[in-house]
Design an enzyme around this catalytic site. Sequence first.
Site, PDB file in Angstrom:
ATOM      1  CB  SER A 131       7.358 -38.009 -16.484  1.00 14.49           C
ATOM      2  OG  SER A 131       6.519 -37.956 -15.366  1.00 14.49           O
ATOM      3  NE  ARG A 241       1.483 -29.399 -19.786  1.00 15.66           N
ATOM      4  CZ  ARG A 241       2.447 -29.844 -20.609  1.00 15.66           C
ATOM      5  NH1 ARG A 241       3.284 -28.991 -21.171  1.00 15.66           N
ATOM      6  NH2 ARG A 241       2.576 -31.116 -20.844  1.00 15.66           N
ATOM      7  CD  GLN A 334      -6.656 -27.585   9.868  1.00 14.73           C
ATOM      8  OE1 GLN A 334      -6.539 -28.578   9.173  1.00 14.73           O
ATOM      9  NE2 GLN A 334      -6.382 -27.589  11.154  1.00 14.73           N
ATOM     10  CG  PHE A 336     -16.025 -27.361   6.590  1.00 16.63           C
ATOM     11  CD1 PHE A 336     -15.604 -26.406   5.677  1.00 16.63           C
ATOM     12  CD2 PHE A 336     -17.366 -27.688   6.623  1.00 16.63           C
ATOM     13  CE1 PHE A 336     -16.506 -25.797   4.825  1.00 16.63           C
ATOM     14  CE2 PHE A 336     -18.281 -27.078   5.769  1.00 16.63           C
ATOM     15  CZ  PHE A 336     -17.841 -26.131   4.866  1.00 16.63           C
ATOM     16  N   GLY A 338     -13.450 -31.181  12.162  1.00 20.26           N
ATOM     17  CA  GLY A 338     -13.756 -32.613  12.020  1.00 20.26           C
ATOM     18  C   GLY A 338     -14.787 -32.883  10.938  1.00 20.26           C
ATOM     19  CD  GLU A 361      -4.157 -31.955 -20.109  1.00 20.58           C
ATOM     20  OE1 GLU A 361      -3.376 -31.401 -20.887  1.00 20.58           O
ATOM     21  OE2 GLU A 361      -5.317 -32.259 -20.406  1.00 20.58           O
TER      22      GLU A 361
END
Lengths: 382, 243
Positions: A131, A241, A334, A336, A338, A361
């Site tokens: 950073s 970005r 979630q 789907f 398991g 980026e």
Amino acid sequence: MALQYTEQQREYIHLAQEFGDKYLKPELISKWDKAGECPKEAFNPAFDLGLHMLEIPKEYGGAGLSFEDSALVFEKLAEYDAGYALTLITSFVALRCVMISGTPDQARRFADILKPGKFAAFTLSEADSGSDSGSLRDTAVRKGNEYILNGEKAFATNGGVADVYIGVFRTSNNGNHGLSAFMIPRDTPGIYVGKHEDKMGLRLSNTVPLFFKDVHVPVENLIGKEGKGINIALNSLNLSRAFVSTLTVGIMQRALDEAGNYAVKREQFGQPIANFESVQNMLADMATSVETARLLVNNTMKMMDKGSLVRKEGAMTKLFVTDVAQKVTSDAVQIFGGYGYTRIYPVEKLMRDVKGFQILEGTNEIQRMTIAREVAKEYAKE
Amino acid sequence: MKIATIVKSELTDPKTYTTHRTKVFYHPEKLFLSDSDKAAVELAVKIAGNNGQVDLFTLEQGEVGVRVLHEALAMGAASATEFVGSDPNDPANAYLAAEKVSEYLKDQGYDLILVGDVVGSAPIAAYLAENLGFNLYENVTRLSPNWEYETELDRGQLKGKVQTPAVLTVEANAIEPELPSFPALEAAQKQTIKSVALNLDTEEASEVVVNQTQHPHVIWNLDEEPDAVEKLVAALRQDGIMK
Ligand SMILES: Cc1cc2nc3c(=O)[nH]c(=O)nc-3n(C[C@H](O)[C@H](O)[C@H](O)COP(=O)(O)OP(=O)(O)OC[C@H]3O[C@@H](n4cnc5c(N)ncnc54)[C@H](O)[C@@H]3O)c2cc1C
């Protein structure tokens, strides 16, 4: 669909879809994802279509598409695999440094390397300088008509597959003002490519450390002025970005498509799970996020096409789009249940892939800092 | 070698048809060049090589017509023409449209006319061959540069040599088309498309008169109306459909 495409855009998107259907079949993507790399030959069809030169102006041998149109093409490709799409667009990050800040001759030389079907990489980060890019330590020392580069770069996307790099090195101890950008052909003696990072996601994209040991680069390869490296890098990164956010929209669209199709077919308590209000709420929020994210990217692309450097808007786009994408992909898993948590279905991969975009980026924390700085500047003016 | 290819669209995803009661909506934005037309264009471009020329024609209207021509131009064809008229794609107009198209193509010196083989495309190929006096080869699955062709039959293959001038209907598996490049598509989008009016409206249309009796209800719901079947039978009797 909130975004109204032009007829030309529809044709571009359709071609991208035909490309994906033909060359990015699920079984191949899954194989490459497991292996953690994509063979270089898998990009040959993309070179044939000109995808690696899509937004490069025609005078440099590119297709010359606008940012807006290119973004729609890469959004579609990212529905198939974001790592594959990232490999193609990373060349633009490097090339934009030269286009924005270099000479026309440098831009032409750079584009000529890419044209026959080659990649470029942009290398700024180091192991101890992420950073805080102004603290980077790799050096470039001028000797006569050459610079001699030394040091180690980290996380170079395309580093192992590129034929040319844009690298930022320290030319003086003047903090942020002591950095300079160079165009470095990959076959220059003294460059060594490190081990490919075993990443969580975006596994079709090549990410490596690069080692520079007494690498001689002619002064003609200095981009812009000495000491301006960080500005050159950031001007390109502002655009990039915003542009990578389009890949995140592609991932989100795929997550929504997978989850929507599953929810109407999967039955529990004698009915499709799409009938349950909590599942409906997730689907509604996901669909809304995809649309708003796409609109935001599209607007920023339009600004870029008009010549704006989108310092604030680019950061906002990446921040918003990549943050909402985390929830969208997580909700897809979630829905789907398991099965979503296994590799039987592709949704877990979408969740892994999308995480990278909050980091690469420039992290989203850093995007917030940029936005805050720009906003404060605007109010200070009033 | 001069080749004409007549191109049309096909829904890329049949799911994109939506029905609302008896009405069928299709989404024009989902209509793209059909797979067999892609094969026809690819074959035409390959056969024409460097010395020949491939000209495209379409009966598709509006944005769909322009779109399929752009796609086919990007594959390497030289020119594109759209026939505009009042729905020349309507099967009811097929013969008339084919007659007008034949008139237009008659003296242009084409050696071959290729038509992608999708449902409904056979009549136009046959009409064109008949009107132009060309030989007709249907369901072609292979065509070599020395004019040998193959067609797939129910029980085996038919092989032979094409005698030009000829009209061929081409199957989607005849050749694997290469995807056009983005620069080629971008150039195609900028190419001028010629418009030719077919003037189908000037021909006398036949009139179909339908006598309909209005019923107070046209839909009976079995769940809510236990006597729905009786009501339907009574209505059919009233109209003389059931005795
Ligand atoms: C898949 C991938 C591809 C990449 N490709 C490239 C590439 O092609 N070229 C290249 O040069 N780099 C590339 N990078 C590196 C990337 O740019 C850096 O990882 C990123 O800038 C963060 O740096 P860092 O990893 O050193 O984390 P750090 O800077 O160490 O940050 C760690 C955490 O601290 C937070 N943080 C740091 N400073 C602040 C602050 N001032 N305020 C608040 N929070 C702060 C960060 O947001 C983060 O959450 C890539 C990274 C990834 C994951």
